[in-house]
Design a protein around this motif. Structure first.
Motif, PDB file in Angstrom:
ATOM      1  N   SER A 106       0.821  -1.116  -0.072  1.00  0.00           N
ATOM      2  CA  SER A 106      -0.101  -0.053  -0.044  1.00  0.00           C
ATOM      3  C   SER A 106       0.857   1.462   0.000  1.00  0.00           C
ATOM      4  O   SER A 106       0.727   2.108  -0.894  1.00  0.00           O
ATOM      5  N   GLU A 107       1.777   1.126   1.158  1.00  0.00           N
ATOM      6  CA  GLU A 107       3.335   2.330   0.518  1.00  0.00           C
ATOM      7  C   GLU A 107       3.682   2.698  -0.220  1.00  0.00           C
ATOM      8  O   GLU A 107       3.737   3.910  -1.044  1.00  0.00           O
ATOM      9  N   LEU A 109       2.769   1.720  -3.564  1.00  0.00           N
ATOM     10  CA  LEU A 109       1.562   1.937  -4.447  1.00  0.00           C
ATOM     11  C   LEU A 109       1.125   3.939  -4.252  1.00  0.00           C
ATOM     12  O   LEU A 109       0.983   4.133  -4.667  1.00  0.00           O
ATOM     13  N   LYS A 110       0.984   3.987  -2.883  1.00  0.00           N
ATOM     14  CA  LYS A 110       1.391   5.115  -2.419  1.00  0.00           C
ATOM     15  C   LYS A 110       2.491   6.620  -3.506  1.00  0.00           C
ATOM     16  O   LYS A 110       1.948   7.452  -3.675  1.00  0.00           O
ATOM     17  N   TYR A 114       0.175   7.396  -7.479  1.00  0.00           N
ATOM     18  CA  TYR A 114      -1.172   8.132  -6.442  1.00  0.00           C
ATOM     19  C   TYR A 114      -2.397   7.495  -7.270  1.00  0.00           C
ATOM     20  O   TYR A 114      -3.140   6.952  -6.405  1.00  0.00           O
ATOM     21  N   TYR A 117      -3.347   4.132  -6.675  1.00  0.00           N
ATOM     22  CA  TYR A 117      -3.798   4.454  -4.613  1.00  0.00           C
ATOM     23  C   TYR A 117      -5.252   4.577  -4.597  1.00  0.00           C
ATOM     24  O   TYR A 117      -5.680   4.792  -3.418  1.00  0.00           O
ATOM     25  N   LYS A 118      -5.740   5.886  -5.297  1.00  0.00           N
ATOM     26  CA  LYS A 118      -6.972   7.114  -4.628  1.00  0.00           C
ATOM     27  C   LYS A 118      -8.175   5.642  -5.355  1.00  0.00           C
ATOM     28  O   LYS A 118      -8.829   5.412  -4.401  1.00  0.00           O
TER      29      LYS A 118
ATOM     30  N   GLN B  34       5.922   9.771  -1.381  1.00  0.00           N
ATOM     31  CA  GLN B  34       4.884  10.157  -1.423  1.00  0.00           C
ATOM     32  C   GLN B  34       4.273  10.901  -1.256  1.00  0.00           C
ATOM     33  O   GLN B  34       3.360  11.992  -1.673  1.00  0.00           O
TER      34      GLN B  34
END
Lengths: 225, 253
Positions: A106-107, A109-110, A114, A117-118, B34
């Motif tokens: 998950s991290e 992907l973020k 992004y 991720y959304k 990020q």
């Protein structure tokens, strides 16, 4: 004196030929979950995410890769530490391993995708509760060697992947009139193709999945007892 | 031995340390990437309210950030329309860093309101549109977006909406260009000079739509109501700023 005993022991050990890297048994580890022992269509596991993320192909593909990675990697880790894990807390240990891997996915992907991720958001986190992952750890990785466990994980992951990709293909085709966001019907000159709102809803996924299970089971001849 | 309580406790402790360390390392290591992704996402959304989306989606991340730096100048205003440059602690405020959600939870008078001024031609002194962040509730969850108001402070140059959990195919349509296109050219003030905002109608397929209305989304009336409330709330919060812009009390660039 001591060397003598060593030599004796050496003689006693029967030299087994090493199993081929892709022996028949190992090939079956990968191929069984694709069809005869498919996690979704036969074992009916992992349905929740199969319904939730399959509106379009692209997020489904990311989800499939994520799940396959998590199954294979957690199978490997659990198999490596299987002789160290105390039996009484093995489920907790399995969960901790899965949760760690899922959080990592998950991290990543973020940070690097992004948009995906959304779209996938909570569903990536929900891989933790995907019954396929835990099922494989408990049923296979706890009792088998690392390499076999990885193969088993990959097999289950691919079995999950092709089913959700098939569902996503039909849902995107009829729900949005496109394949991988490419407007297929406009391209062949059918610009007013009536898209089906049902396919965009989870209900559409239920129907596609139901038909898929029916076709797949009638092919393999699997019957519920 | 493997079943003794001591072993279990030690095993759990070691596992916790390893897992915790791994995750915090990953979190620290990935934080810059990020942050960059989130920044790019916000800037893309701001630009998409005034630029062609297809053009935008074909651009590389660096090009989008460059375009943003060239065309956008940002500022922050308060409820009474005055520019704010320092927060309570005296630190500089950056419009891009203002968390709209956090501010949304405060009373309207206490919020910070970012303004993104878009110039079509980077060298000119003329603002083409004021892009304002908006935030509200849809049917299921939060909705947000940006509304771009042309420099007559009345005409909508474009909007971009996004949502967290509206129904796919129904309310989720607010995120599509098809719906957002309907807002272009609409007026937010009526002839008497009152802020009436733009409202989405119930039902779809209306003809004879006035300058203050847009066609609705069939099956998503409640999401439409959320969008209407969001637009009206936020536009009225920026009303004081508009007045000061009109009277020349605050510089337009």
């Amino acid at each position: 004196m001591s060397t003598e005993t060593l030599e004796q022991k050496k003689d006693a050990v029967e030299v087994k030929p090493a199993e081929a890297l892709f022996s028949k048994r190992r090939k079956r580890l990968v191929s069984d979950p694709l069809s005869e022992d498919n996690p979704i269509t036969v074992q009916v596991l992992g349905i929740c995410s199969a319904l939730a993320v399959t509106v379009k192909i692209q997020p489904t593909l990311i989800m499939a890769i994520a799940v396959t990675f998590v199954i294979a990697a957690s199978n490997l880790i659990i198999s490596l530490i299987r002789n160290l894990v105390p039996n009484r807390i093995r489920i907790i240990v399995q969960l901790a391993v899965i949760a760690t891997l899922v959080t990592l996915v998950s991290e990543v992907l973020k940070a690097y995708s992004y948009d995906m991720y959304k779209v996938l958001g909570a569903f990536v986190g929900l891989i933790i509760t995907n019954c396929i992952v835990m099922g494989r750890l408990e049923a296979f990785a706890m009792a088998n060697k690392p390499y076999d466990s990885v193969l088993d994980g990959l097999g289950s992951g691919f079995g999950y992947a092709w089913v959700i990709l098939a569902v996503a293909f039909f849902r995107e085709l009829f729900g949005s009139g496109s394949i991988l966001d490419f407007k297929i019907f406009e391209a062949i000159g059918w610009s007013n193709f009536p898209t089906n709102g049902l396919m965009v809803d989870s209900i559409g996924a239920f129907m596609v999945l139901g038909i898929l299970i029916w076709v797949q089971r009638s092919k393999t001849g699997y019957v519920e007892h | 031995m493997r079943q003794s309580n001591a072993y279990i406790i030690i095993f759990t402790a070691v596992m916790t340390v390893i897992v915790g360390g791994l995750l915090s390392l990953a979190s620290q290591g990935l934080a810059p990437a990020q942050k960059k992704s989130i920044e790019l996402d916000t800037k893309t959304q701001i630009l998409s309210s005034v630029t062609d989306r297809e053009k935008l989606s074909a651009m590389k991340p660096n090009e989008i950030l460059e375009m943003y730096d060239e065309h956008i100048k940002s500022t922050v205003v308060d409820y009474s329309g005055n520019e704010v440059t320092k927060d309570e602690k005296g630190a500089d405020i950056q419009a891009e860093n203002v968390d709209v959600l956090k501010n949304y939870k405060k009373k309207p008078e206490d919020r910070l309101y970012p303004v993104f001024k878009y110039r079509k031609d980077p060298s000119s002194k003329e603002v083409y549109a004021y892009i304002l962040p908006i935030y509200g509730s849809g049917l299921w969850d939060k909705i947000w977006g940006f509304a771009a108001i042309e420099n007559d402070l009345n005409t909508i140059a474009g909007v971009s909406f996004d949502h967290k959990g509206e129904t796919p195919g129904l309310g989720a349509r607010i995120a599509t260009p098809q719906i957002q296109q309907r807002y272009v050219g609409k007026k937010i003030f009526n002839e008497q000079g009152n802020l009436v905002s733009v409202s989405m109608l119930k039902g779809e397929g209306h003809t004879n739509i006035s300058d203050h209305e847009v066609d609705g989304m069939s099956g998503a009336t409640l999401t439409g109501k959320g969008v209407n409330a969001m637009l009206k709330n936020y536009l009225s919060c920026y009303k004081a700023y508009f007045e000061k812009l009109n009277s020349g009390e605050v510089a337009n660039l």
